[in-house]
Design a protein around this motif. Sequence first.
Motif, short mmCIF file in Angstrom:
data_model
loop_
_atom_site.label_atom_id
_atom_site.label_comp_id
_atom_site.label_asym_id
_atom_site.label_seq_id
_atom_site.Cartn_x
_atom_site.Cartn_y
_atom_site.Cartn_z
N VAL A 341 42.30 40.96 17.44
CA VAL A 341 42.53 41.08 16.00
C VAL A 341 41.46 40.30 15.23
O VAL A 341 40.93 40.79 14.22
N GLU A 344 38.46 42.34 15.10
CA GLU A 344 38.64 43.49 14.21
C GLU A 344 38.55 43.08 12.75
O GLU A 344 37.92 43.76 11.93
N VAL A 345 39.17 41.94 12.42
CA VAL A 345 39.14 41.46 11.04
C VAL A 345 37.71 41.09 10.64
O VAL A 345 37.26 41.37 9.52
N ILE A 361 40.16 40.14 3.53
CA ILE A 361 41.07 41.11 4.14
C ILE A 361 42.52 40.60 4.12
O ILE A 361 42.82 39.51 4.61
N PRO A 363 46.85 42.06 4.54
CA PRO A 363 47.56 43.06 5.34
C PRO A 363 47.48 44.48 4.79
O PRO A 363 47.43 45.44 5.56
N TYR A 366 44.18 46.26 5.94
CA TYR A 366 43.82 46.41 7.36
C TYR A 366 43.53 47.85 7.72
O TYR A 366 42.46 48.18 8.27
N ARG A 367 44.44 48.75 7.42
CA ARG A 367 44.25 50.15 7.79
C ARG A 367 43.03 50.75 7.07
O ARG A 367 42.27 51.53 7.65
N ALA A 370 39.83 49.19 8.52
CA ALA A 370 39.71 49.58 9.94
C ALA A 370 39.17 50.99 10.05
O ALA A 370 38.33 51.29 10.93
N ASN A 573 40.93 49.32 17.61
CA ASN A 573 42.11 48.83 16.88
C ASN A 573 43.28 48.49 17.79
O ASN A 573 44.43 48.42 17.34
N PHE A 576 45.24 45.37 16.64
CA PHE A 576 46.28 45.64 15.64
C PHE A 576 47.52 46.24 16.29
O PHE A 576 48.64 45.75 16.12
N GLU A 617 46.59 38.65 8.79
CA GLU A 617 46.13 39.91 8.22
C GLU A 617 47.00 41.12 8.58
O GLU A 617 46.71 42.24 8.16
N LEU A 618 48.03 40.91 9.37
CA LEU A 618 48.91 42.04 9.69
C LEU A 618 50.33 41.55 9.90
O LEU A 618 50.55 40.38 10.24
#
Length: 715
Positions: A341, A344-345, A361, A363, A366-367, A370, A573, A576, A617-618
């Motif tokens: 993660v 990814e972030v 970034i 939550p 994120y999508r 991403a 991803n 995530f 972030e998620l």
Amino acid sequence: MISKSIKATLICSIVLFSSCKEETKIPEKTMSDNVLIQKWTGPYKGVPAFDKVSVEAIKPAMEEAMKLNLAEIETITNNPESATFENTIVAMESTGKELSRVFTYYGIMGSNVSSPEFRAVQAELAPKLSDFRSEISQNEKLFQRIKTVYDASQETPLESQAQRVVDLTYKQFEMNGANLNVEKKKRYAEINKELSTLYTDFANNVLHDEENYITYLKEDQLGGLADGFIKSAAKIATDKGETGTYAITNSRSSMDPFLTYSTERELRKQVWENYYSRGDNGDEYDNNKIIAEILKLRKERVGLMGYDNYAEWRLQDRMAKTPENAMDLMMAVWPAATARVKEEVADMQTVANELGDNITIEPWDYRYYAEKVRKKKYDLDSDEVKQYLQLDKLTEAMFFTAGELFNYKFTPVAEGSVPVFHEDVNVWEVTDKDSGKHIGLWYLDPFARQGKRSGAWATTYRSSDSFEGEKNVLASNNSNFVKPAPGEAVLVSWDDATTFFHEFGHALHFFSADVKYPTLNGGVRDYTEFQSQLLERWLSTDKVINQFLVHYKTGEPIPAALVEKIKNASTFNQGFGTTEYLASALIDMKLHLADPTDIDIDKFERETLDELGMPKELPMRHRTPQFGHVFSGEGYATAYYGYMWADVLTSDASKAFRESEGGFYDKTVADKLVKYLFAPRNAMDPAEAYRKFRGRDAKIEALMKDRGFPVPETK
């Protein structure tokens, strides 16, 4: 998600009923006037009369069916002859046919076409159903008969399936307080009654928030959204009396694409908060106090039987066996997932900075970012992929897979020949491709609507067993795809297509069952997700991609270059996806290991996630106040880890196909798949069944490799 059968879900595996074979050894009963109790008539060995269901009929039907079932149990209990396998266990397997039929309708109304009127009936019936279950599970004379048969079988074992059903029946009664004294049994029943109401309240609160928190967009707020999504949102808004606007409903199927593509950051935040605040809005529909009470009652109940916590009690008959084993698996994967993660972030933040967006970034980002990273790294646009993922073609792909692995053929039934509970539902007949033998019917209910619970699930209306003669299977898959505007194709994401295959895996598990007794159609929770997770793998096989992924407008097959991009991005991803899931599974387990005295649910969730190092972030996939798997019943309580447990098996079994001569369509491996992993259901110990398929126990290495995580060194 699976609802293995409506009956099993609602009875909570406490009482072991049979399915719908119509002959019975119990004295004849007068035919009820209530259509919900009556034997199923019509084609295909009888089908549910879904076209005749009414809310008004539910309560009297349920009350009558419970009385009939109790009378059957009383006949078995008071049999003057000594207890035997035939007059006790087999006799129990033959009971409950009327109740099973009523629960079919009850489950449909609760999950697929609920209404405020039905929810009132649910609330009224919940404590009555609890009393009914307790009257059977705490029947001392009945348990002594079961124990007599069980003890005798330990000295002189029965044939394998008979022995399995005896063991399972005895264990279920034992786990549900059959050995308690009179005073403790009374309290046990009281707790179950209280819980039944709390579960109903929890589920209805979540459904309320899903139905009532809707974001309406104006014409100038549609940036980034696909044309098909916009048309669907317009229709939903119009249906809700908001013509000229666009509705983003509070469901994953609406929320997910909006957060992925919308350029309106503040609206993304609003939609995100609506979704992840379900059951947590500090109003009369808030679930936090309900959860706290559920945890207290669960701990008290298992304490009556001498267990330290609910998890210890629940996992004893699962593959994991202990909470420690389940936690060990999750914590073996957690560090790699959260580390991914962070990567990814960092990638998303870089893209945001390059675009000059001047944000950090969050939550709800994120999508969205991403997706931009996916396009940058792999030149892969999810919206482009969706153009080749039509629901109708995916359905054909599933039928193809079933034909290749199980030799099944799916044929649409004649319109109007089989009653359905909603106009969106379609039905197919399932037969053997070679012999033409009828196997059952498959019902598909694909679209989201008012009164339908969120998510995707599978269920059976009639399961297969043979102890009173062979029965056909009536199985159903249920999804929540956004219904398109008239004339538009239903296009879905790769993740949604994967879920579609997943739930179809449950249906194939139902159709392929080769068990003698109804109880053996049940399953071990951390094993029954394995078969459906395994079927997901066929979506990405070349045969499916090359035949069924075609452009919804042109009919052109998906370009090889795009397929290559999809495969290259297969582990994208995964931080995530794995972390949001594991966070929910870990909270589920830790809540049931904690002391529930004066527990503050929001605080516990927040502090536990902090201790685990949950990335900010998620969110969890299912935050605690909306975690229906765990708090609208007991099916997945301390068992949400089971998806990960099953995925270890899935990755390891997939490797067996990949290494075979014929790959995922290798006939020899497919035959072993059906024989050992699908057909036995719960007639065989899951660990033994897997060893028969694979020749050894599963290893975690394949799962880590599949997710693109570092593979741990073998000790």
